[in-house]
Motif scaffolding. Structure first.
Motif, mmCIF file in Angstrom:
data_model
loop_
_atom_site.group_PDB
_atom_site.id
_atom_site.type_symbol
_atom_site.label_atom_id
_atom_site.label_comp_id
_atom_site.label_asym_id
_atom_site.label_seq_id
_atom_site.Cartn_x
_atom_site.Cartn_y
_atom_site.Cartn_z
ATOM 1 N N THR A 80 6.501 -17.750 -12.929
ATOM 2 C CA THR A 80 6.950 -18.348 -11.836
ATOM 3 C C THR A 80 8.385 -18.413 -11.356
ATOM 4 O OG1 THR A 80 5.122 -19.921 -12.468
ATOM 5 C CG2 THR A 80 6.514 -20.701 -10.693
ATOM 6 N N GLN A 81 9.376 -18.526 -12.293
ATOM 7 C CA GLN A 81 10.625 -18.313 -11.963
ATOM 8 C C GLN A 81 11.046 -17.011 -11.599
ATOM 9 O OE1 GLN A 81 12.637 -21.275 -11.931
ATOM 10 N NE2 GLN A 81 13.792 -19.817 -10.456
ATOM 11 N N ILE A 84 9.863 -16.903 -7.830
ATOM 12 C CA ILE A 84 11.058 -17.696 -7.097
ATOM 13 C C ILE A 84 12.289 -16.795 -6.817
ATOM 14 C CG2 ILE A 84 12.406 -19.675 -6.963
ATOM 15 C CD1 ILE A 84 9.900 -21.028 -8.370
ATOM 16 N N GLU A 90 9.258 -21.961 -3.478
ATOM 17 C CA GLU A 90 8.494 -22.501 -4.532
ATOM 18 C C GLU A 90 7.225 -23.315 -3.907
ATOM 19 O OE1 GLU A 90 9.759 -26.411 -7.490
ATOM 20 O OE2 GLU A 90 11.166 -24.909 -7.043
ATOM 21 N N LEU A 105 4.200 -27.482 -8.572
ATOM 22 C CA LEU A 105 4.319 -26.249 -7.396
ATOM 23 C C LEU A 105 3.058 -26.352 -6.835
ATOM 24 C CD1 LEU A 105 5.928 -23.414 -9.888
ATOM 25 C CD2 LEU A 105 7.280 -25.011 -8.285
#
Length: 107
Positions: A80-81, A84, A90, A105
């Motif tokens: 996920t990071q 982003i 996000e 999220l």
């Protein structure tokens, strides 16, 4: 570039990045699966480790509308990071493997 095309390219870039990692043991290959027609993107592991067959998903992401849906994330640190950091908002990421009320999220 419109948002969905930008997100499509970012997802492919992140999945490709993970495909270059070398599993710590076994004779395992990492294969990317990109289906742009249906907006399905994955990373599969296939091979042998300690005399046993290894196969299965490590990452599975779908795109729907302008949302990036992380259906499965089997990476140790999570992806996920990375999504982003590459430019996906996000609020446009949905963690489908987490119940909606618990996901920070989810939209």
């Amino acid at each position: 570039m419109d948002k969905i095309n930008q997100y499509r390219q970012i997802v492919k870039q992140v999945v490709t990045q993970y495909s270059r990692l070398k599993p710590s043991h076994g004779n395992i290959r990492l294969d990317t699966i990109f289906d742009e027609a249906q907006d399905r993107y994955g990373l599969m592991q296939v091979g042998w480790d300690r005399g046993k067959r290894v196969r299965g998903n490590l990452i599975y992401i779908t795109l729907s509308g302008e949302k990036v849906i992380v259906e499965y994330d089997g990476m140790e640190s999570g992806i996920t990071q990375d999504l982003i950091d590459k430019g996906i908002l996000e609020e446009d990421i949905i963690l489908a493997f987490v119940p909606q009320q618990d996901s920070p999220l989810s939209a």
